[in-house]
Design an enzyme around this catalytic site. Structure first.
Site, PDB file in Angstrom:
ATOM      1  CG  HIS A 197       4.636 104.783 -29.897  1.00  0.00           C
ATOM      2  ND1 HIS A 197       5.878 103.728 -29.924  1.00  0.00           N
ATOM      3  CD2 HIS A 197       4.910 105.585 -30.152  1.00  0.00           C
ATOM      4  CE1 HIS A 197       6.726 104.858 -31.091  1.00  0.00           C
ATOM      5  NE2 HIS A 197       5.796 106.048 -31.321  1.00  0.00           N
TER       6      HIS A 197
ATOM      7  N   GLY B   2       2.926 109.541 -44.087  1.00  0.00           N
ATOM      8  CA  GLY B   2       1.829 109.022 -44.971  1.00  0.00           C
ATOM      9  C   GLY B   2       1.961 108.807 -46.188  1.00  0.00           C
TER      10      GLY B   2
ATOM     11  CB  VAL C  70       0.351 106.551 -37.804  1.00  0.00           C
ATOM     12  CG1 VAL C  70       2.131 106.867 -37.777  1.00  0.00           C
ATOM     13  CG2 VAL C  70      -0.069 105.316 -39.068  1.00  0.00           C
TER      14      VAL C  70
ATOM     15  NE  ARG D  87       7.378 108.172 -29.858  1.00  0.00           N
ATOM     16  CZ  ARG D  87       8.396 107.965 -29.336  1.00  0.00           C
ATOM     17  NH1 ARG D  87       8.390 107.821 -27.907  1.00  0.00           N
ATOM     18  NH2 ARG D  87       8.796 107.030 -29.900  1.00  0.00           N
TER      19      ARG D  87
HETATM   20  N1  NAD Z   1       2.593 105.798 -33.956  1.00  0.00           N
HETATM   21  C1  NAD Z   1       4.575 105.786 -34.469  1.00  0.00           C
HETATM   22  O1  NAD Z   1       5.579 105.180 -34.604  1.00  0.00           O
HETATM   23  C2  NAD Z   1       4.652 107.222 -35.317  1.00  0.00           C
HETATM   24  C3  NAD Z   1       5.635 106.775 -35.835  1.00  0.00           C
HETATM   25  C4  NAD Z   1       6.080 108.336 -36.337  1.00  0.00           C
HETATM   26  C5  NAD Z   1       5.699 109.558 -36.904  1.00  0.00           C
HETATM   27  N2  NAD Z   1       4.233 109.079 -36.324  1.00  0.00           N
HETATM   28  C6  NAD Z   1       3.239 110.303 -35.921  1.00  0.00           C
HETATM   29  O2  NAD Z   1       2.062 110.496 -37.385  1.00  0.00           O
HETATM   30  C7  NAD Z   1       1.674 112.043 -37.460  1.00  0.00           C
HETATM   31  C8  NAD Z   1       2.208 113.167 -38.886  1.00  0.00           C
HETATM   32  O3  NAD Z   1       3.814 112.401 -38.565  1.00  0.00           O
HETATM   33  P1  NAD Z   1       4.404 112.543 -40.490  1.00  0.00           P
HETATM   34  O4  NAD Z   1       5.970 112.479 -39.988  1.00  0.00           O
HETATM   35  O5  NAD Z   1       4.089 112.163 -41.579  1.00  0.00           O
HETATM   36  O6  NAD Z   1       4.256 114.194 -39.768  1.00  0.00           O
HETATM   37  P2  NAD Z   1       4.190 115.548 -41.181  1.00  0.00           P
HETATM   38  O7  NAD Z   1       4.354 116.900 -40.240  1.00  0.00           O
HETATM   39  O8  NAD Z   1       5.300 115.357 -42.446  1.00  0.00           O
HETATM   40  O9  NAD Z   1       2.819 115.473 -41.674  1.00  0.00           O
HETATM   41  C9  NAD Z   1       1.588 115.522 -41.265  1.00  0.00           C
HETATM   42  C10 NAD Z   1      -0.215 116.242 -42.805  1.00  0.00           C
HETATM   43  O10 NAD Z   1      -1.217 115.912 -41.875  1.00  0.00           O
HETATM   44  C11 NAD Z   1      -1.376 116.691 -42.164  1.00  0.00           C
HETATM   45  N3  NAD Z   1      -2.926 117.433 -41.836  1.00  0.00           N
HETATM   46  C12 NAD Z   1      -2.305 117.855 -40.456  1.00  0.00           C
HETATM   47  N4  NAD Z   1      -4.018 118.278 -40.197  1.00  0.00           N
HETATM   48  C13 NAD Z   1      -4.759 117.005 -40.720  1.00  0.00           C
HETATM   49  C14 NAD Z   1      -6.104 117.021 -41.213  1.00  0.00           C
HETATM   50  N5  NAD Z   1      -6.930 117.987 -40.175  1.00  0.00           N
HETATM   51  N6  NAD Z   1      -6.528 116.555 -42.465  1.00  0.00           N
HETATM   52  C15 NAD Z   1      -5.639 116.116 -42.956  1.00  0.00           C
HETATM   53  N7  NAD Z   1      -4.594 116.469 -42.912  1.00  0.00           N
HETATM   54  C16 NAD Z   1      -3.800 116.817 -41.760  1.00  0.00           C
HETATM   55  C17 NAD Z   1      -0.681 118.341 -42.857  1.00  0.00           C
HETATM   56  O11 NAD Z   1      -1.005 119.421 -43.496  1.00  0.00           O
HETATM   57  C18 NAD Z   1       0.852 117.113 -42.836  1.00  0.00           C
HETATM   58  O12 NAD Z   1       0.374 117.273 -44.602  1.00  0.00           O
HETATM   59  C19 NAD Z   1       2.500 112.597 -36.583  1.00  0.00           C
HETATM   60  O13 NAD Z   1       1.960 113.085 -34.881  1.00  0.00           O
HETATM   61  C20 NAD Z   1       4.285 111.894 -36.106  1.00  0.00           C
HETATM   62  O14 NAD Z   1       4.450 112.097 -34.261  1.00  0.00           O
HETATM   63  C21 NAD Z   1       3.819 108.179 -35.239  1.00  0.00           C
END
Ligand code: NAD
Length: 314
Positions: free
Chosen positions: A177, A16, A120, A90
């Protein structure tokens, strides 16, 4: 003067915050960030705003302190939830992240019912389904990012073998995915030259296997957390394609309502993106082998959705 578009990003973690940074540096959009860890969102915002002040261009950035701050968002990216750890698939994130998506969707439904939602969070296809179910929004309003990333990964592995044609490689990936995603070698090309005229079948198979394992390869190197630069850039590509009403065709995770022979499931397919989100789903003519892979992949997504239907949705 046209109103400045507003993009909300929920989850100021690795993906994010990197996405917010890419958008702040490359688009005129107002960006609002939210994280359950409010200090993290604020720290990220301060750092990004100071970065934007290095040059002459200022970006409008804000923190979502209250769900009401979601009002007026044209598009909201949901990148909140847990990433996978080494050894995790995943799918292991299913129930924990479904709960996160449900909470967030409640706020979005109340405050920004017209926004396009771009998910995402993993497991991606099941989370898109959860968002559709929890908001009741139109199918075209909710989609997920995965195919743009998987396609970029496949292109990177083709480039490693060819050692030429950067930026000219097209390598679509369809399906869910997950581990059984469907890299489409027959539809891959380098500026119109079919891939099988440039690489041997053995080399193409190596590219396909590495594409399927690309996320896990990075997870095992990082030990904590998963990939985020390419995921954030792929998400930015979709945000810009939608917000600029580009009508680009990009692989996206969308609700299938009869397309490819499937109903009531989410899967990655080529989609024309525009200001309404999903403008059109493109149906490729898959051959028997490709269709069998696609079927396997979508059936894996259906299994996760059935888990949610049996043990999660009320
Ligand atoms: N679709 C894709 O291709 C793809 C690629 C990469 C990561 N991802 C997924 O994206 C997600 C995020 O990955 P990341 O590496 O940024 O993880 P991260 O742990 O760095 O960040 C996740 C954030 O979400 C916040 N969070 C948790 N619950 C919350 C809520 N209810 N409201 C607001 N914020 C909340 C946490 O505090 C944290 O800062 C994961 O599920 C990961 O598997 C998907």
């Amino acid at each position: 003067m046209e109103r400045v578009k507003k993009v909300g990003i929920i989850g100021a973690g690795h993906v994010g915050s990197t996405l917010a940074y890419i958008l702040s540096a490359n688009t005129p959009y107002e960006i609002v960030l939210q994280d359950k860890d409010k200090d993290r969102a604020r720290g990220m915002l301060l750092d990004m705003f100071q970065a934007s002040c290095v040059g002459p261009k200022f970006t409008k950035l804000g923190v979502i302190a209250d769900p009401k701050d979601l009002k007026g968002c044209d598009l909201i990216v949901i990148a909140a939830g847990s990433p996978r750890l080494p050894g995790m698939s995943r799918n292991d994130l299913l129930f924990a992240n479904a709960k996160v998506i449900s909470e967030i969707c409640k706020d979005i439904k109340e405050n920004s019912p017209e926004a396009i939602l771009l998910l995402v969070t993993n497991p991606l296809d099941a989370m898109v389904y959860t968002a559709l179910r929890e908001t009741g929004f139109k199918h075209k309003q909710i989609l997920g990012m995965a195919g743009v990333l998987d396609s970029a990964r496949m292109a990177s592995f083709i480039y490693e073998k060819l050692k030429c044609a950067p930026g000219q490689i097209v390598a679509p990936v369809m399906g869910g995915h997950g581990d059984d995603m469907v890299p489409l070698a027959r539809f891959s090309s380098v500026n119109g030259v079919p891939l099988n005229e440039l690489l041997s079948q053995e080399e193409i198979q190596e590219v396909i296997e590495r594409t399927k394992n690309a996320g896990a390869e990075i997870v095992s190197c990082l030990k904590k957390g998963s990939a985020y630069f390419a995921p954030a850039r792929a998400t930015a590509e979709m945000v810009i394609a939608i917000m600029s009403d580009s009508r680009k065709i990009l692989p996206s995770a969308v609700y299938l309502n009869g397309e490819y022979g499937y109903k009531d499931v989410v899967g990655g397919v080529p989609v024309e993106l525009g200001i309404n989100g999903v403008e059109r789903i493109v149906e490729l003519q898959l051959n028997q082998e490709e269709k069998a892979h696609f079927d396997r992949s979508i059936q894996s997504v259906e299994a996760l959705i059935n888990e949610l239907k049996t043990n999660y949705f009320k």
